[in-house]
Scaffold this active site. Sequence first.
Site, PDB file in Angstrom:
ATOM      1  N   ASP A  39       0.877  -1.179   0.000  1.00  0.00           N
ATOM      2  CA  ASP A  39       0.000   0.000   0.000  1.00  0.00           C
ATOM      3  C   ASP A  39       0.913   1.228   0.000  1.00  0.00           C
ATOM      4  O   ASP A  39       1.990   1.203   0.597  1.00  0.00           O
ATOM      5  CB  ASP A  39      -0.884  -0.009   1.265  1.00  0.00           C
ATOM      6  CG  ASP A  39      -2.117   0.858   1.128  1.00  0.00           C
ATOM      7  OD1 ASP A  39      -3.238   0.312   1.176  1.00  0.00           O
ATOM      8  OD2 ASP A  39      -1.975   2.100   0.971  1.00  0.00           O
ATOM      9  N   ASN A  40       0.485   2.312  -0.648  1.00  0.00           N
ATOM     10  CA  ASN A  40       1.295   3.544  -0.609  1.00  0.00           C
ATOM     11  C   ASN A  40       0.712   4.546   0.386  1.00  0.00           C
ATOM     12  O   ASN A  40       1.134   5.696   0.406  1.00  0.00           O
ATOM     13  CB  ASN A  40       1.405   4.177  -2.008  1.00  0.00           C
ATOM     14  CG  ASN A  40       0.068   4.681  -2.513  1.00  0.00           C
ATOM     15  OD1 ASN A  40      -0.987   4.348  -1.968  1.00  0.00           O
ATOM     16  ND2 ASN A  40       0.096   5.492  -3.558  1.00  0.00           N
ATOM     17  N   LEU A  41      -0.257   4.130   1.163  1.00  0.00           N
ATOM     18  CA  LEU A  41      -0.894   4.961   2.202  1.00  0.00           C
ATOM     19  C   LEU A  41      -1.540   6.219   1.604  1.00  0.00           C
ATOM     20  O   LEU A  41      -1.719   7.220   2.298  1.00  0.00           O
ATOM     21  CB  LEU A  41       0.111   5.328   3.308  1.00  0.00           C
ATOM     22  CG  LEU A  41       0.874   4.131   3.912  1.00  0.00           C
ATOM     23  CD1 LEU A  41       1.820   4.596   5.020  1.00  0.00           C
ATOM     24  CD2 LEU A  41      -0.075   3.073   4.471  1.00  0.00           C
ATOM     25  N   ASN A 127      -4.141   6.902 -11.560  1.00  0.00           N
ATOM     26  CA  ASN A 127      -3.862   5.958 -10.469  1.00  0.00           C
ATOM     27  C   ASN A 127      -4.490   4.586 -10.754  1.00  0.00           C
ATOM     28  O   ASN A 127      -3.815   3.562 -10.730  1.00  0.00           O
ATOM     29  CB  ASN A 127      -4.420   6.521  -9.154  1.00  0.00           C
ATOM     30  CG  ASN A 127      -4.017   5.670  -7.962  1.00  0.00           C
ATOM     31  OD1 ASN A 127      -2.843   5.561  -7.626  1.00  0.00           O
ATOM     32  ND2 ASN A 127      -4.996   5.026  -7.330  1.00  0.00           N
ATOM     33  N   THR A 153     -16.839  -3.232  -9.227  1.00  0.00           N
ATOM     34  CA  THR A 153     -18.032  -2.621  -8.641  1.00  0.00           C
ATOM     35  C   THR A 153     -19.282  -3.015  -9.438  1.00  0.00           C
ATOM     36  O   THR A 153     -19.203  -3.200 -10.669  1.00  0.00           O
ATOM     37  CB  THR A 153     -17.888  -1.078  -8.630  1.00  0.00           C
ATOM     38  OG1 THR A 153     -19.136  -0.492  -8.289  1.00  0.00           O
ATOM     39  CG2 THR A 153     -17.457  -0.516  -9.978  1.00  0.00           C
ATOM     40  N   SER A 195     -19.585   7.679 -13.070  1.00  0.00           N
ATOM     41  CA  SER A 195     -18.608   8.661 -12.566  1.00  0.00           C
ATOM     42  C   SER A 195     -17.262   8.294 -13.190  1.00  0.00           C
ATOM     43  O   SER A 195     -17.104   7.191 -13.736  1.00  0.00           O
ATOM     44  CB  SER A 195     -18.487   8.583 -11.043  1.00  0.00           C
ATOM     45  OG  SER A 195     -17.836   7.383 -10.651  1.00  0.00           O
ATOM     46  N   TYR A 197     -14.642   7.596 -11.531  1.00  0.00           N
ATOM     47  CA  TYR A 197     -14.205   6.407 -10.778  1.00  0.00           C
ATOM     48  C   TYR A 197     -14.801   5.134 -11.387  1.00  0.00           C
ATOM     49  O   TYR A 197     -14.082   4.167 -11.674  1.00  0.00           O
ATOM     50  CB  TYR A 197     -14.611   6.520  -9.293  1.00  0.00           C
ATOM     51  CG  TYR A 197     -14.781   5.159  -8.663  1.00  0.00           C
ATOM     52  CD1 TYR A 197     -13.670   4.359  -8.387  1.00  0.00           C
ATOM     53  CD2 TYR A 197     -16.058   4.624  -8.414  1.00  0.00           C
ATOM     54  CE1 TYR A 197     -13.816   3.076  -7.873  1.00  0.00           C
ATOM     55  CE2 TYR A 197     -16.203   3.354  -7.896  1.00  0.00           C
ATOM     56  CZ  TYR A 197     -15.081   2.589  -7.627  1.00  0.00           C
ATOM     57  OH  TYR A 197     -15.235   1.322  -7.135  1.00  0.00           O
ATOM     58  N   HIS A 198     -16.117   5.126 -11.593  1.00  0.00           N
ATOM     59  CA  HIS A 198     -16.749   3.917 -12.129  1.00  0.00           C
ATOM     60  C   HIS A 198     -16.204   3.600 -13.530  1.00  0.00           C
ATOM     61  O   HIS A 198     -16.036   2.439 -13.896  1.00  0.00           O
ATOM     62  CB  HIS A 198     -18.273   4.066 -12.159  1.00  0.00           C
ATOM     63  CG  HIS A 198     -18.922   3.970 -10.804  1.00  0.00           C
ATOM     64  ND1 HIS A 198     -19.265   5.084 -10.057  1.00  0.00           N
ATOM     65  CD2 HIS A 198     -19.265   2.909 -10.042  1.00  0.00           C
ATOM     66  CE1 HIS A 198     -19.810   4.701  -8.914  1.00  0.00           C
ATOM     67  NE2 HIS A 198     -19.825   3.387  -8.877  1.00  0.00           N
ATOM     68  N   LYS A 201     -13.261   1.441 -13.546  1.00  0.00           N
ATOM     69  CA  LYS A 201     -13.560   0.019 -13.298  1.00  0.00           C
ATOM     70  C   LYS A 201     -14.028  -0.669 -14.584  1.00  0.00           C
ATOM     71  O   LYS A 201     -13.768  -1.849 -14.797  1.00  0.00           O
ATOM     72  CB  LYS A 201     -14.622  -0.113 -12.202  1.00  0.00           C
ATOM     73  CG  LYS A 201     -14.151   0.391 -10.839  1.00  0.00           C
ATOM     74  CD  LYS A 201     -13.158  -0.576 -10.225  1.00  0.00           C
ATOM     75  CE  LYS A 201     -12.689  -0.111  -8.877  1.00  0.00           C
ATOM     76  NZ  LYS A 201     -11.793  -1.028  -8.202  1.00  0.00           N
ATOM     77  N   GLN A 224     -18.526  -5.630  -6.778  1.00  0.00           N
ATOM     78  CA  GLN A 224     -19.017  -5.471  -5.407  1.00  0.00           C
ATOM     79  C   GLN A 224     -19.987  -4.305  -5.281  1.00  0.00           C
ATOM     80  O   GLN A 224     -19.804  -3.247  -5.882  1.00  0.00           O
ATOM     81  CB  GLN A 224     -17.806  -5.249  -4.482  1.00  0.00           C
ATOM     82  CG  GLN A 224     -18.181  -5.179  -3.009  1.00  0.00           C
ATOM     83  CD  GLN A 224     -16.970  -5.146  -2.096  1.00  0.00           C
ATOM     84  OE1 GLN A 224     -16.834  -5.996  -1.231  1.00  0.00           O
ATOM     85  NE2 GLN A 224     -16.108  -4.165  -2.252  1.00  0.00           N
ATOM     86  N   VAL A 227     -20.313  -1.273   0.398  1.00  0.00           N
ATOM     87  CA  VAL A 227     -19.976  -2.021   1.610  1.00  0.00           C
ATOM     88  C   VAL A 227     -20.431  -1.207   2.829  1.00  0.00           C
ATOM     89  O   VAL A 227     -20.181  -0.007   2.904  1.00  0.00           O
ATOM     90  CB  VAL A 227     -18.456  -2.276   1.696  1.00  0.00           C
ATOM     91  CG1 VAL A 227     -18.128  -3.107   2.922  1.00  0.00           C
ATOM     92  CG2 VAL A 227     -17.973  -2.979   0.422  1.00  0.00           C
ATOM     93  N   LEU A 255     -25.082   4.191   3.493  1.00  0.00           N
ATOM     94  CA  LEU A 255     -25.651   3.603   4.706  1.00  0.00           C
ATOM     95  C   LEU A 255     -24.797   3.929   5.928  1.00  0.00           C
ATOM     96  O   LEU A 255     -25.327   4.308   6.985  1.00  0.00           O
ATOM     97  CB  LEU A 255     -25.828   2.082   4.526  1.00  0.00           C
ATOM     98  CG  LEU A 255     -26.434   1.351   5.709  1.00  0.00           C
ATOM     99  CD1 LEU A 255     -27.754   1.978   6.158  1.00  0.00           C
ATOM    100  CD2 LEU A 255     -26.662  -0.127   5.360  1.00  0.00           C
ATOM    101  N   THR A 269     -29.035  12.587   5.131  1.00  0.00           N
ATOM    102  CA  THR A 269     -28.845  13.363   3.899  1.00  0.00           C
ATOM    103  C   THR A 269     -29.238  12.562   2.652  1.00  0.00           C
ATOM    104  O   THR A 269     -28.386  11.971   1.991  1.00  0.00           O
ATOM    105  CB  THR A 269     -27.361  13.780   3.777  1.00  0.00           C
ATOM    106  OG1 THR A 269     -26.562  12.582   3.873  1.00  0.00           O
ATOM    107  CG2 THR A 269     -26.936  14.739   4.868  1.00  0.00           C
TER     108      THR A 269
END
Length: 403
Positions: A39-41, A127, A153, A195, A197-198, A201, A224, A227, A255, A269
């Site tokens: 991991d690169n944190l 990334n 996803t 989006s 992001y999506h 994927k 997925q 979560v 959630l 919200t």
Amino acid sequence: MKLNSSFKEKVIVLGGDGFCGWPTSLHLSNLGHDVVIVDNLSRRNIDNELEAESLTPIHPMGTRLKAWTEVADRNIRFYNCDVAKNYEHLLDIIEKERPDAIVHFAEQRSAPYSMKSPYHKRYTVNNNLNATHNVLTAIVQSGRDIHLVHLGTTGVYGYGTAGIEIPEGYLEIEIPTETGERISREILYPADPGSVYHMTKNQDQLFFHFYNKNDGVRITDLHQGIVWGTNTRETMLDERLINRFDYDGDYGTVLNRFLMQAAVHYPLTVHGTGGQTRAFIHIQDTVRCVQLAIENPPAPGDRVQIFNQMTETHRVRDLAGLVSRLTGAEIAYFPNPRNEADENELHVKNELFLSRGLNPTLLSEGLMLEVTAVAQRYAHRADLSKIPATSQWRQTPKAMRPI
Ligand code: NAD
Ligand code: USQ
């Protein structure tokens, strides 16, 4: 408490410091797998950028790993490596550790973060695509038969009403030929990202298709849902092992946000009408599904194996209603900052995991425990100014948008 699986492998977990990756690493280690985290944190750095923190107090990696050795008498090794940027280091790790499987969580995973600005769009694409492509190239260059398990996803299918039960990755189609015959094919379900992001994927899926076809890489892609929950059996063993709980407007998912908002008496919200239907899975089931995926690899020569990793679907306003009934929280409706359908139906097939032994944790069982054991317990750490969702999907003036 030590679990013992007869099936023991060397597993590298990319993104093993994150919300899904950390509890997965502990679960696999507890089963007796030899686990290595890479991991690169970057997720911790994004917290600094957003001036937001996990509701739960997460510990530095060194403390986490020491605590795990003390509690479980197991060792997990850690490499700080940017898998999107530092290809040679990633390849070295793979060649040195010689894993049987690599679980790939190492991507920027927030849709709102990916839509904040041109910088955030570009960061997410650079990334995520480079991380996935580097892993695939490194597997091929290592010459080893490594099973890649990727966290994708359900958002790759899009959130219009499909009118069918969404299959596990592949859609059967029939095409009329020029001579009037009909031929059948199975194709990747049509991409419909909501989006940036999506979209990454969806692009990952093409990388998998190509490297599977060209180089025979064995790949399982887990589509997925959202979560929810915080802890798993392993992260509950010691306070220093606690998992992260995001509640801010970018990383908090719906959630968990509602549960936290109820605990701090903040009106729930709901975006738009709350008619958006989404797929959900508890974090305990996430770690179990990854275990099942590792234990059920595709055979050599198989195409990319795709599992839908979700256990139930819910409408956002129904979730708000449920949390409100349990806790007395108020519900507030906000203009939707996203560009998404106000209302959609969603039916998703998840037979592959059920047939391999998944026994789902349902919302009806764990919800109140999550409110009391986590959200209320750490409510004093909440910064309410971080709750509003500020990331807007569209920057263009209305007049310039397509009709
Ligand atoms: P997270 O942000 O908590 O964890 C991701 C981890 O990957 C972080 O620790 C981060 O530091 C690391 N990382 C990111 N880029 C990296 C890079 N270039 N090199 C090395 N490490 C890098 O996210 P999460 O919630 O744990 O999600 C993990 C994966 O599961 C993601 O790919 C996400 O798309 C997928 N997923 C998550 C959810 C969810 O609700 N959280 C739902 C469906 C799918
Ligand atoms: N929403 C609200 N109120 C909120 C937050 C969200 O109404 O306070 C709505 C959103 O508008 C959206 C839905 O709830 O309609 C889900 O939003 P989310 O932030 O919970 O989830 P999403 O952005 O889809 O992303 C999350 C994870 C991502 C994963 C995805 C699975 O961050 O990594 O891929 O869930 S899925 O939803 O199946 O695409």
